[in-house]
Design a protein around this motif. Sequence first.
Motif, PDB file in Angstrom:
ATOM      1  N   THR A   2       0.818  -1.203   0.000  1.00  0.00           N
ATOM      2  CA  THR A   2       0.000   0.000   0.000  1.00  0.00           C
ATOM      3  C   THR A   2       0.859   1.262   0.000  1.00  0.00           C
ATOM      4  OG1 THR A   2      -1.809  -1.115   1.152  1.00  0.00           O
ATOM      5  CG2 THR A   2      -1.727   1.284   1.346  1.00  0.00           C
ATOM      6  N   ILE A   3       0.378   2.302  -0.690  1.00  0.00           N
ATOM      7  CA  ILE A   3       1.017   3.614  -0.664  1.00  0.00           C
ATOM      8  C   ILE A   3       0.242   4.498   0.300  1.00  0.00           C
ATOM      9  CG2 ILE A   3       1.663   5.656  -1.986  1.00  0.00           C
ATOM     10  CD1 ILE A   3       1.792   3.903  -4.471  1.00  0.00           C
ATOM     11  N   LEU A   4       0.940   5.081   1.271  1.00  0.00           N
ATOM     12  CA  LEU A   4       0.334   5.993   2.237  1.00  0.00           C
ATOM     13  C   LEU A   4       0.495   7.430   1.744  1.00  0.00           C
ATOM     14  CD1 LEU A   4      -0.864   6.708   5.063  1.00  0.00           C
ATOM     15  CD2 LEU A   4       1.505   6.706   5.915  1.00  0.00           C
ATOM     16  N   VAL A   5      -0.624   8.141   1.665  1.00  0.00           N
ATOM     17  CA  VAL A   5      -0.601   9.551   1.277  1.00  0.00           C
ATOM     18  C   VAL A   5      -0.940  10.373   2.504  1.00  0.00           C
ATOM     19  CG1 VAL A   5      -1.613  11.335  -0.192  1.00  0.00           C
ATOM     20  CG2 VAL A   5      -1.257   9.021  -1.093  1.00  0.00           C
ATOM     21  N   THR A   6       0.047  11.069   3.055  1.00  0.00           N
ATOM     22  CA  THR A   6      -0.216  11.951   4.192  1.00  0.00           C
ATOM     23  C   THR A   6      -0.744  13.281   3.660  1.00  0.00           C
ATOM     24  OG1 THR A   6       1.984  12.994   4.297  1.00  0.00           O
ATOM     25  CG2 THR A   6       1.714  10.862   5.403  1.00  0.00           C
ATOM     26  N   GLY A   7      -1.434  13.999   4.541  1.00  0.00           N
ATOM     27  CA  GLY A   7      -1.991  15.285   4.112  1.00  0.00           C
ATOM     28  C   GLY A   7      -2.938  15.132   2.945  1.00  0.00           C
ATOM     29  N   VAL A  12      -1.874  19.291  -2.737  1.00  0.00           N
ATOM     30  CA  VAL A  12      -1.085  18.309  -3.478  1.00  0.00           C
ATOM     31  C   VAL A  12      -1.501  16.893  -3.112  1.00  0.00           C
ATOM     32  CG1 VAL A  12       1.232  17.413  -3.921  1.00  0.00           C
ATOM     33  CG2 VAL A  12       0.861  19.880  -3.742  1.00  0.00           C
ATOM     34  N   GLY A  13      -1.649  16.614  -1.831  1.00  0.00           N
ATOM     35  CA  GLY A  13      -1.957  15.267  -1.378  1.00  0.00           C
ATOM     36  C   GLY A  13      -3.188  14.663  -2.017  1.00  0.00           C
ATOM     37  N   ARG A  14      -4.254  15.434  -2.102  1.00  0.00           N
ATOM     38  CA  ARG A  14      -5.486  14.867  -2.675  1.00  0.00           C
ATOM     39  C   ARG A  14      -5.334  14.621  -4.176  1.00  0.00           C
ATOM     40  NH1 ARG A  14      -8.703  19.157  -4.730  1.00  0.00           N
ATOM     41  NH2 ARG A  14      -8.033  21.215  -4.014  1.00  0.00           N
ATOM     42  N   ARG A  15      -4.512  15.420  -4.837  1.00  0.00           N
ATOM     43  CA  ARG A  15      -4.272  15.192  -6.264  1.00  0.00           C
ATOM     44  C   ARG A  15      -3.399  13.960  -6.487  1.00  0.00           C
ATOM     45  NH1 ARG A  15      -5.153  20.738  -5.825  1.00  0.00           N
ATOM     46  NH2 ARG A  15      -6.160  21.713  -7.647  1.00  0.00           N
ATOM     47  N   VAL A  16      -2.420  13.771  -5.625  1.00  0.00           N
ATOM     48  CA  VAL A  16      -1.598  12.563  -5.711  1.00  0.00           C
ATOM     49  C   VAL A  16      -2.476  11.336  -5.489  1.00  0.00           C
ATOM     50  CG1 VAL A  16       0.274  11.273  -4.631  1.00  0.00           C
ATOM     51  CG2 VAL A  16       0.513  13.730  -5.007  1.00  0.00           C
ATOM     52  N   LEU A  17      -3.354  11.409  -4.518  1.00  0.00           N
ATOM     53  CA  LEU A  17      -4.269  10.305  -4.235  1.00  0.00           C
ATOM     54  C   LEU A  17      -5.104   9.968  -5.470  1.00  0.00           C
ATOM     55  CD1 LEU A  17      -5.028   8.673  -1.586  1.00  0.00           C
ATOM     56  CD2 LEU A  17      -7.048  10.128  -1.492  1.00  0.00           C
TER      57      LEU A  17
END
Length: 275
Positions: A2-7, A12-17
């Motif tokens: 799994t990849i953990l996306v903080t913030g 930026v975080g929600r776009r990376v997600l």
Amino acid sequence: MTILVTGARGNVGRRVLQGLYAAGHSLRASGRNPAELDVPAGVETVALDLNDPETFVAALAGVSKVLLYAEPDGIVKFLDEAEKAGVEKVVLLSSSTVGTPGDPLAHHHEVAEQAVVASGLTYTLLRPGAFMSNAFGWSYSLKAGDTIDQVFPEAQIAPVHEDDIADVAVVALTESSLDGETVVLSGPESLTFRRQLEIVGEVLGRTLVINTLSREEGEAQMSNFVPPPVLASLLAQWEAAVGVTADTSATAERVTGKPARTFRQWVEEHSAFLA
């Protein structure tokens, strides 16, 4: 794994997600209050406070890679727990201010970078410049009328679209080409604040007038909503950037192969929130 996306609520975080989700990766989104996270169907959420070590173990269980926000206070403990959990790679969202002497924002990110590099984990350091979304700071004034207060209106910056930052972060998390690299990111245009506001006006169909503030006036006004260390950093950067063309050589295109998004494009995408 799994990849953990903080913030994951961040610009930026929600776009990376979203980018990782579209590519079919197993994901975990974190925030201080996971109930507030708006994530795609099937994405796991978890409570994580980067200043609270009690939240680290559960957030990192079964994680192979992490998009990490730069929070220096708890980062050494977080990275220790990440290594114990079997994390292989950390992509740190840092800042292009790193290396600026006496800059409090630069120091904040430098401490985080140093901890990541010393951790022994595979890493990529992302150093974006000013976000285009900083233009949201004008939204209150834009809703009130056509006169916009601005300190150092002739300061030139190369603002970067958050989607470009996210695209590079996705590459860093899913490929090995950026392993061990420090990636500075700029936008494709050197723009004064005056020109940025002209573009906003053109998109909105309005003629905007700038009321130029002195440094002291700008500091007094912005102190109502900008933390003191960030404010000191911004004012110093802007004062130094008056009449100086910003470097636009470090766009996301060299990583993604796609033209960097322009400020006009950003304004067109967000015009409803600015008007």
